[in-house]
Design a protein around this motif. Structure first.
Motif, PDB file in Angstrom:
ATOM      1  N   ILE A 171       0.860  -1.180   0.000  1.00  0.00           N
ATOM      2  CA  ILE A 171       0.000   0.000   0.000  1.00  0.00           C
ATOM      3  C   ILE A 171       0.896   1.229   0.000  1.00  0.00           C
ATOM      4  CG2 ILE A 171      -1.845   1.213   1.196  1.00  0.00           C
ATOM      5  CD1 ILE A 171      -2.633  -1.628   0.417  1.00  0.00           C
ATOM      6  N   ILE A 172       0.641   2.121  -0.934  1.00  0.00           N
ATOM      7  CA  ILE A 172       1.413   3.357  -1.021  1.00  0.00           C
ATOM      8  C   ILE A 172       0.456   4.544  -1.002  1.00  0.00           C
ATOM      9  CG2 ILE A 172       3.309   2.292  -2.292  1.00  0.00           C
ATOM     10  CD1 ILE A 172       2.175   3.580  -4.854  1.00  0.00           C
ATOM     11  N   LYS A 208      -0.512   8.255  -2.743  1.00  0.00           N
ATOM     12  CA  LYS A 208      -0.377   8.854  -4.065  1.00  0.00           C
ATOM     13  C   LYS A 208       0.660   9.969  -3.966  1.00  0.00           C
ATOM     14  CE  LYS A 208      -4.839   8.036  -6.169  1.00  0.00           C
ATOM     15  NZ  LYS A 208      -5.998   8.634  -6.818  1.00  0.00           N
ATOM     16  N   ASP A 209       1.867   9.665  -4.420  1.00  0.00           N
ATOM     17  CA  ASP A 209       2.924  10.670  -4.342  1.00  0.00           C
ATOM     18  C   ASP A 209       3.652  10.823  -5.671  1.00  0.00           C
ATOM     19  OD1 ASP A 209       4.405   8.359  -4.471  1.00  0.00           O
ATOM     20  OD2 ASP A 209       5.506   8.684  -2.622  1.00  0.00           O
ATOM     21  N   GLY A 210       3.022  10.361  -6.731  1.00  0.00           N
ATOM     22  CA  GLY A 210       3.638  10.489  -8.044  1.00  0.00           C
ATOM     23  C   GLY A 210       4.458   9.287  -8.464  1.00  0.00           C
ATOM     24  N   ARG A 211       4.799   8.410  -7.528  1.00  0.00           N
ATOM     25  CA  ARG A 211       5.546   7.204  -7.899  1.00  0.00           C
ATOM     26  C   ARG A 211       4.622   6.262  -8.633  1.00  0.00           C
ATOM     27  NH1 ARG A 211       8.568   4.727  -2.919  1.00  0.00           N
ATOM     28  NH2 ARG A 211       9.581   3.548  -4.569  1.00  0.00           N
ATOM     29  N   LYS A 212       5.143   5.665  -9.643  1.00  0.00           N
ATOM     30  CA  LYS A 212       4.342   4.723 -10.403  1.00  0.00           C
ATOM     31  C   LYS A 212       4.333   3.381  -9.710  1.00  0.00           C
ATOM     32  CE  LYS A 212       4.498   6.952 -14.753  1.00  0.00           C
ATOM     33  NZ  LYS A 212       5.335   7.501 -15.693  1.00  0.00           N
ATOM     34  N   GLU A 213       3.162   2.756  -9.704  1.00  0.00           N
ATOM     35  CA  GLU A 213       2.998   1.480  -9.019  1.00  0.00           C
ATOM     36  C   GLU A 213       3.927   0.416  -9.588  1.00  0.00           C
ATOM     37  OE1 GLU A 213      -1.225   0.916  -9.335  1.00  0.00           O
ATOM     38  OE2 GLU A 213      -1.617   2.362  -7.740  1.00  0.00           O
ATOM     39  N   ASN A 214       4.127   0.418 -10.904  1.00  0.00           N
ATOM     40  CA  ASN A 214       4.996  -0.610 -11.502  1.00  0.00           C
ATOM     41  C   ASN A 214       6.456  -0.412 -11.101  1.00  0.00           C
ATOM     42  OD1 ASN A 214       5.353   1.644 -13.103  1.00  0.00           O
ATOM     43  ND2 ASN A 214       5.308   0.534 -15.035  1.00  0.00           N
ATOM     44  N   HIS A 257      -0.795  -0.769  -4.770  1.00  0.00           N
ATOM     45  CA  HIS A 257      -1.956   0.109  -4.943  1.00  0.00           C
ATOM     46  C   HIS A 257      -1.911   1.207  -3.898  1.00  0.00           C
ATOM     47  CE1 HIS A 257      -3.981  -2.370  -7.898  1.00  0.00           C
ATOM     48  NE2 HIS A 257      -3.855  -3.428  -7.112  1.00  0.00           N
ATOM     49  N   ASP A 258      -2.518   2.337  -4.217  1.00  0.00           N
ATOM     50  CA  ASP A 258      -2.607   3.386  -3.208  1.00  0.00           C
ATOM     51  C   ASP A 258      -3.762   3.066  -2.265  1.00  0.00           C
ATOM     52  OD1 ASP A 258      -5.089   5.128  -3.982  1.00  0.00           O
ATOM     53  OD2 ASP A 258      -3.988   4.845  -5.869  1.00  0.00           O
TER      54      ASP A 258
END
Length: 158
Positions: free
Chosen positions: A35-36, A38-44, A66-67
């Motif tokens: 779980i992240i 939303k800070d601009g980092r791409k999930e992949n 996923h966020d």
């Protein structure tokens, strides 16, 4: 970070067999939900970092990233996938920055309902200990409510 799937349930498979002189093998992969925010980092990108970190581990590693908002929407809608991960997964790392939305309670009811049929007709049917404990707790609550209501009704009859 949550470990889920067969390794979290402790029912992973390691299998090796020979057919026509060729040896085949299979081993369950390790499944992680990360779980992240939303800070601009791409999930992949995060997924690739995780899989690279575990490169030396025996077996494949699959990571889902996923966020928290996405996961919470799934939980609030009662999506089976996220509900099962949260209920059966093993929390490996927690920053204490995220909170999961309340999971719908329908899962336990469905488990109880399906258990009635599946336990009668499937010889390999099983329920994990955590779910059994949760179901016993719910049945005890139901028993208390029924006893209370019955006693109230009896006393009202005089």
């Amino acid at each position: 970070m949550v470990l889920f799937g067969s390794h979290a349930r402790e029912d992973w498979v390691t299998d090796e067999y020979e057919e026509k002189g060729v040896v085949f093998s299979y081993e369950s992969d390790y499944d992680f939900l990360v779980i992240i925010k939303k800070d601009g980092r791409k999930e992949n990108e995060v997924s690739h970092q995780i899989e690279s970190y575990f490169y030396d581990i025996k077996g494949d590693v699959s990571s889902l990233v996923h966020d928290i908002e996405y996961v919470n929407v799934g939980l609030s809608q009662g999506q089976y996938f996220f509900t099962e991960i949260i209920n059966e997964g093993i929390l490996l790392y927690d920053t204490n920055k995220f909170a999961f939305d309340k999971i719908k309670q329908h899962r336990l009811f469905n488990l109880l309902k399906l258990g009635y049929l599946n336990s009668r007709y499937q010889s390999d049917y099983s329920v994990n200990k955590q779910d059994v404990k949760a179901l016993i707790g719910k049945v005890k609550q139901l028993e208390e409510v029924v006893i209370k209501l019955c006693l109230e009704k009896i006393s009202s009859l005089g």
